[in-house]
Design a protein around this motif. Sequence first.
Motif, PDB file in Angstrom:
ATOM      1  N   ARG A  30       0.852  -1.189   0.000  1.00  0.00           N
ATOM      2  CA  ARG A  30       0.000   0.000   0.000  1.00  0.00           C
ATOM      3  C   ARG A  30       0.883   1.233   0.000  1.00  0.00           C
ATOM      4  O   ARG A  30       2.044   1.179   0.370  1.00  0.00           O
ATOM      5  CB  ARG A  30      -0.964  -0.005   1.183  1.00  0.00           C
ATOM      6  N   ARG A  31       0.350   2.324  -0.409  1.00  0.00           N
ATOM      7  CA  ARG A  31       1.124   3.543  -0.626  1.00  0.00           C
ATOM      8  C   ARG A  31       1.954   3.970   0.583  1.00  0.00           C
ATOM      9  O   ARG A  31       3.077   4.422   0.442  1.00  0.00           O
ATOM     10  CB  ARG A  31       0.184   4.667  -1.046  1.00  0.00           C
ATOM     11  N   LYS A  32       1.436   3.817   1.788  1.00  0.00           N
ATOM     12  CA  LYS A  32       2.148   4.295   2.981  1.00  0.00           C
ATOM     13  C   LYS A  32       3.454   3.552   3.255  1.00  0.00           C
ATOM     14  O   LYS A  32       4.267   4.028   4.041  1.00  0.00           O
ATOM     15  CB  LYS A  32       1.252   4.238   4.205  1.00  0.00           C
ATOM     16  N   VAL A  33       3.672   2.405   2.625  1.00  0.00           N
ATOM     17  CA  VAL A  33       4.942   1.680   2.817  1.00  0.00           C
ATOM     18  C   VAL A  33       5.803   1.698   1.547  1.00  0.00           C
ATOM     19  O   VAL A  33       6.820   1.031   1.480  1.00  0.00           O
ATOM     20  CB  VAL A  33       4.730   0.224   3.303  1.00  0.00           C
ATOM     21  N   PHE A  34       5.385   2.470   0.544  1.00  0.00           N
ATOM     22  CA  PHE A  34       6.126   2.538  -0.720  1.00  0.00           C
ATOM     23  C   PHE A  34       7.383   3.400  -0.611  1.00  0.00           C
ATOM     24  O   PHE A  34       7.444   4.353   0.161  1.00  0.00           O
ATOM     25  CB  PHE A  34       5.264   3.164  -1.823  1.00  0.00           C
TER      26      PHE A  34
END
Length: 156
Positions: free
Chosen positions: A56-60
């Motif tokens: 998900r974006r928050k861990v990219f």
Amino acid sequence: MSGGSVLKIWRRVTKLPYGNWLFSKAVCFKAPYFGSIKPYILELRDGHCSAVVKKRRKVFNHIGTIHAIAQCNLAELCAGVMVDATVPSKTHRWIPKGMTVKYLAKVDTDVTAIAEIPMPRQWHDKEDLVVPVKLYNTRNELVFTADITMYITEKK
């Protein structure tokens, strides 16, 4: 949560609806930094812990794959929860001492971590326990490895 009580809590909570989710949230409440990756603990037993982090974006990172430090966080979470559930809490304690990692491939899917040590085993005072952790993508490809050294000491 500490020591053998963690395993007892796991066994009790995971019988409930959404038990794995509830246990995962409790771990992140106890160690808030892990909440940044939103881990979901899949399995816990003596000498073994597995958990997943969703892509998900928050861990990219900047290229849209799971960031290297998020992978390190997942590895440390798995190793720590496993050690906490495995080390006899009445007689011993532990603390992370070091971590060596290898990034083997980009992580472009959800990632599952497995921390495992041979059981049964003897616990010693002033012991360096090296916990191997492996991360796999959803294609079951090994994408990351870590050797996390946990310093085990007897309680005084």
